[in-house]
Design an enzyme around this catalytic site. Structure first.
Site, PDB file in Angstrom:
ATOM      1  N   GLY A  13       1.919  12.988  14.484  1.00 38.69           N
ATOM      2  CA  GLY A  13       3.165  13.780  14.478  1.00 38.69           C
ATOM      3  C   GLY A  13       2.821  15.242  15.108  1.00 38.69           C
ATOM      4  O   GLY A  13       1.909  15.442  15.420  1.00 38.69           O
ATOM      5  N   ALA A  15       2.882  18.039  13.881  1.00 40.46           N
ATOM      6  CA  ALA A  15       1.672  18.908  13.064  1.00 40.46           C
ATOM      7  C   ALA A  15       0.391  18.462  13.561  1.00 40.46           C
ATOM      8  O   ALA A  15      -0.538  19.482  13.946  1.00 40.46           O
ATOM      9  CB  ALA A  15       1.942  19.028  11.696  1.00 40.46           C
ATOM     10  N   GLN A  46      16.079  14.564  14.607  1.00 40.19           N
ATOM     11  CA  GLN A  46      16.967  14.636  15.608  1.00 40.19           C
ATOM     12  C   GLN A  46      17.699  16.099  15.952  1.00 40.19           C
ATOM     13  O   GLN A  46      17.733  16.504  17.078  1.00 40.19           O
ATOM     14  CB  GLN A  46      18.250  13.855  15.250  1.00 40.19           C
ATOM     15  CG  GLN A  46      18.126  12.436  15.103  1.00 40.19           C
ATOM     16  CD  GLN A  46      19.357  11.457  14.498  1.00 40.19           C
ATOM     17  OE1 GLN A  46      20.186  11.987  14.545  1.00 40.19           O
ATOM     18  NE2 GLN A  46      19.112  10.173  14.512  1.00 40.19           N
ATOM     19  N   GLY A  48      16.550  19.534  15.576  1.00 41.99           N
ATOM     20  CA  GLY A  48      15.882  20.422  16.737  1.00 41.99           C
ATOM     21  C   GLY A  48      15.208  21.406  15.917  1.00 41.99           C
ATOM     22  O   GLY A  48      14.348  21.227  14.977  1.00 41.99           O
ATOM     23  N   ARG A 276      21.944  21.009   2.005  1.00 39.60           N
ATOM     24  CA  ARG A 276      21.842  19.603   2.164  1.00 39.60           C
ATOM     25  C   ARG A 276      21.746  18.970   0.557  1.00 39.60           C
ATOM     26  O   ARG A 276      22.440  17.858   0.414  1.00 39.60           O
ATOM     27  CB  ARG A 276      20.549  19.146   2.551  1.00 39.60           C
ATOM     28  CG  ARG A 276      20.566  18.534   3.928  1.00 39.60           C
ATOM     29  CD  ARG A 276      19.465  18.511   4.569  1.00 39.60           C
ATOM     30  NE  ARG A 276      19.648  18.517   6.135  1.00 39.60           N
ATOM     31  CZ  ARG A 276      18.711  18.504   7.124  1.00 39.60           C
ATOM     32  NH1 ARG A 276      17.399  18.325   6.509  1.00 39.60           N
ATOM     33  NH2 ARG A 276      18.710  18.766   8.090  1.00 39.60           N
ATOM     34  N   GLU A 358       4.341  17.776   6.924  1.00 37.90           N
ATOM     35  CA  GLU A 358       4.800  17.476   5.518  1.00 37.90           C
ATOM     36  C   GLU A 358       4.045  17.108   4.268  1.00 37.90           C
ATOM     37  O   GLU A 358       4.305  17.426   3.314  1.00 37.90           O
ATOM     38  CB  GLU A 358       5.691  16.518   5.857  1.00 37.90           C
ATOM     39  CG  GLU A 358       7.053  16.136   4.726  1.00 37.90           C
ATOM     40  CD  GLU A 358       7.995  14.933   5.340  1.00 37.90           C
ATOM     41  OE1 GLU A 358       7.982  14.760   6.504  1.00 37.90           O
ATOM     42  OE2 GLU A 358       8.571  14.372   4.390  1.00 37.90           O
ATOM     43  N   SER A 374      11.430  21.922   9.850  1.00 37.49           N
ATOM     44  CA  SER A 374      10.149  21.196   9.769  1.00 37.49           C
ATOM     45  C   SER A 374       9.492  21.123  11.010  1.00 37.49           C
ATOM     46  O   SER A 374       8.291  21.263  11.120  1.00 37.49           O
ATOM     47  CB  SER A 374      10.544  20.041   9.207  1.00 37.49           C
ATOM     48  OG  SER A 374      11.468  19.237   9.895  1.00 37.49           O
TER      49      SER A 374
HETATM   50  C1  SIN Z   1      19.417  16.332  11.186  1.00 33.93           C
HETATM   51  O1  SIN Z   1      19.212  16.508  12.580  1.00 33.93           O
HETATM   52  O2  SIN Z   1      20.299  16.148  10.723  1.00 33.93           O
HETATM   53  C2  SIN Z   1      17.887  16.357  10.489  1.00 33.93           C
HETATM   54  C3  SIN Z   1      17.380  17.595  11.013  1.00 33.93           C
HETATM   55  C4  SIN Z   1      16.419  18.322   9.863  1.00 33.93           C
HETATM   56  O3  SIN Z   1      15.877  17.419   9.147  1.00 33.93           O
HETATM   57  O4  SIN Z   1      15.966  19.404   9.595  1.00 33.93           O
END
Ligand code: SIN
Length: 485
Positions: A13, A15, A46, A48, A276, A358, A374
Site C-alpha cells: 500500500g 506506506a 476515495q 483524498g 465519523r 495502518e 490516512s
Molecule cells: C471517504 O472517502 O469517505 C474516506 C476517506 C477516508 O477514509 O479518510
C-alpha cells in the site's frame, strides 16, 4: 561475520511503497501477497489527502480538527508535525507523478469532508485518489534500482537473533516456505477491517502484520479504537462493501431514514458532516431499529463520471443510478487507529522491527481519525522511516542465538465467518461490557487455532478495559453514554 542484507518491507500500500522508495540507496526487498500491487486498502481510498494549502486555511486549523476528531487522545506533537508537513507531501506526490485534480485555472480542487472546518481535501481522478497514488508510486518502485519486488508471498514468521528482528519467513503460492535475512524489517501490512462482518477494506485486511508483531512480543497501543465509516453501499449479505465517499456529503448529499426524513438533523452542529463516529453511530442505530438508511445525492452537481466515477460504477453495477436514486448505505469497519506501538520514526518496541501506516500506532489519529489523514500519514511516515533506514548503519549479524516466531495457523472459513459476526456485534459502533465479555468467551477457544482470533481477542480485551466512551469507542454502558442518551 558481518554481511549486507536488504531492508525487508512487507506490504504494497502507500506506506510500504513510500518507505521502500525513501530508503534509497539502501537495498530493499518489497514483499506482498499480490503480484500486481493491487488488493490494498490504499488503492480503495476515495476521499483524498487533507492539507491546509492556502490562506485563510492554516496547518494549525488542520491540526485543531485532527485533535477534535481524535477526542484529544492524539499525540499532539505528531499531529502538529503531520499537518505542517501536509503541503510538502502533496508537492512530493506531484513530483512522483500523481496528477491531482485541478480547476480550469490550474488551481488544485479542494473537497470537504466530515470533521474538517475548511475545504482542504486534495484528490485525484475524482473519488479514485488512492488508486491514483498507488499507480504512480508503484510505477516509481518498478523503476527504482534499489527495490526488488517480490509478489505472491505471505510473511508468516520473524527471525530473531539475540532478540533483534533479522529476517522473515515467507510462504509462496505453492505453500513452500523460504527464509530471508534482513538488515531491518518494516511491517506495512494495513488494518483489520476484514475481521468485521461489514467493512470497506479489502478481504486481506485481517491484521496479518499486527498478528505477527504481537506474536513476537512487540507492544501494541489503542487496539480498541476502530473507526466505522457511515456510508458503504448496503449490499445484503456482503462482507467487503464498496465505499460511498464522504466527499459526496461534502458536495451536498444528505442521509435520510426509511421515511425520507433527514437523519442527522438536530444531532450535531455539523449535521451530515459531523465526525465519523457520530454519523456512523446514527446510521448503525437507525438500521438496528429496523429501518434502512439512504444517501440522497440528487443535489450533487457536476459530472459524476469525473467527480465520483468509483461510486457511480459501484452503484450502476448493482442497478442503482445515484444521480437519480437514493443509495442504500450501511456503517462499516473502516480504519484501525490502534496497532503496533511505534515512535515518531516507526520503531516498534522490538529492535529491528518497524511499522508504518495502518498497522502502526504512533498516536497521530487519537481515538478517531480525521477524514483523509490516512494516506497523508502513509506518505509522511513512510518518507520519515525510509530516510531513517537509509541513514542507519544496517548490518546483518549472521551469528548469535536465533529463534523463529511464527504467526501461526489461519482460521478456517466457518470459525472466521463466526468471528467476524462476533466482532461486528460486540465491538462495532456500540459496545457494552456484557457483549464484550460474551464475545471474549466465544473467541477464546479459537485463539489457539488461528491468528485472526488472537488479534480479535486482544481488541476485545482492550475494548472491555476502556470503560468510558472515547472517540470511536462508544460504550453504551458508560456513565457518559447514559447521560448523552
Ligand atoms: C471517504 O472517502 O469517505 C474516506 C476517506 C477516508 O477514509 O479518510
Amino acid at each position: 561475520m558481518r554481511a549486507r542484507a536488504p531492508i525487508i518491507v512487507v506490504g504494497s500500500g502507500v506506506a510500504g511503497l513510500v518507505t521502500a522508495l525513501a530508503a534509497a540507496p539502501a537495498p530493499v526487498r518489497l514483499l506482498c501477497r499480490r503480484h500486481d500491487g493491487d488488493g490494498t486498502a490504499s488503492a480503495l481510498a476515495q476521499g483524498g489527502i487533507a492539507a491546509a494549502l492556502q490562506a485563510p486555511d492554516h496547518p494549525a486549523a488542520h491540526a485543531a480538527d485532527t485533535l477534535a476528531a481524535g477526542a484529544h487522545h492524539n499525540d499532539a506533537a505528531m499531529v502538529r508535525w503531520l499537518c505542517a508537513q501536509a503541503p510538502a507531501a502533496i508537492a512530493w506526490l506531484e513530483r512522483q507523478g500523481v496528477a491531482f485534480d485541478r480547476d480550469g485555472d490550474g488551481r488544485l480542487q479542494l473537497g470537504r469532508e466530515g470533521g474538517h472546518g475548511a475545504a482542504r481535501i486534495v484528490h485525484a481522478g475524482g473519488d479514485a485518489s488512492g488508486a491514483a497514488l498507488v499507480r504512480a508510486l508503484h510505477r516509481r518502485v518498478q523503476q527504482a534500482g534499489h527495490v526488488q519486488w517480490h509478489g505472491g508471498v505471505d510473511v508468516d514468521a520473524l527471525l530473531l537473533r539475540d532478540g533483534v528482528v533479522r529476517g522473515v519467513r515467507v510462504c509462496d503460492a505453492r505453500g513452500q516456505r523460504h527464509e530471508m535475512q534482513a538488515a531491518a524489517v518494516v511491517l506495512a501490512t494495513g488494518g483489520i477491517g476484514a475481521l468485521f462482518a461489514r467493512t470497506s477494506n479489502p478481504p486481506g485486511a485481517e491484521g496479518s502484520g499486527l498478528a505477527l508483531g504481537l506474536a513476537a512480543g512487540a507492544p501494541a497501543r489503542d487496539l480498541e479504537f476502530v473507526q466505522f465509516h457511515p456510508t458503504a453501499l448496503d449490499v445484503p449479505g456482503g462482507h467487503c462493501l464498496p465505499l460511498v465517499t464522504e466527499a459526496l456529503r461534502g458536495a451536498g448529499a444528505r442521509l435520510r431514514d426509511a421515511a425520507g426524513r433527514p437523519l442527522m438533523t438536530g444531532l450535531h452542529p455539523q449535521g451530515d458532516l459531523a465526525p465519523r463516529d457520530v454519523v456512523s453511530r446514527r446510521v448503525w442505530q437507525a438500521r438496528r431499529d429496523g429501518g434502512r438508511v439512504w444517501l440522497d445525492a440528487g443535489d450533487v452537481r457536476g459530472d459524476w463520471t469525473v467527480r465520483f466515477p468509483t461510486v457511480l460504477a459501484a452503484c450502476l453495477a448493482r442497478g442503482i443510478d445515484p444521480r437519480r436514486d437514493a443509495i442504500p448505505v450501511t456503517a462499516v469497519a473502516h480504519f484501525h487507529m490502534g496497532g503496533l506501538a511505534v515512535d515518531a520514526d516507526g520503531r516498534t518496541g522490538l529492535p529491528g522491527l518497524h511499522a508504518v501506516g495502518e498497522v502502526a500506532c504512533n498516536g497521530v489519529h487519537g481515538a478517531n481519525r480525521l477524514a483523509s489523514n490516512s494516506l497523508l500519514e502513509g506518505v509522511l511516515c513512510g518518507r520519515r522511516l525510509g530516510a531513517l533506514l537509509a541513514a542507519a548503519d544496517l548490518q546483518t549479524v549472521s551469528r548469535g542465538r536465533s529463534n523463529w516466531v511464527a504467526r501461526g495457523n489461519a482460521l478456517s472459513p466457518t470459525p472466521l465467518a463466526e468471528l467476524r459476526a462476533l466482532l461486528w456485534q460486540a465491538a462495532g459502533p456500540e459496545r457494552s461490557a456484557a457483549d464484550l465479555e460474551r464475545a471474549i468467551r466465544s473467541c477464546a477457544p479459537w485463539s489457539a487455532d488461528g491468528w485472526q482470533a488472537a488479534v480479535a481477542h486482544r481488541l476485545l480485551d482492550a475494548a472491555l478495559a476502556r470503560r468510558a466512551s472515547l472517540g470511536s469507542h462508544y460504550r453504551v454502558d458508560s456513565a457518559l453514554a447514559r447521560l448523552a442518551s
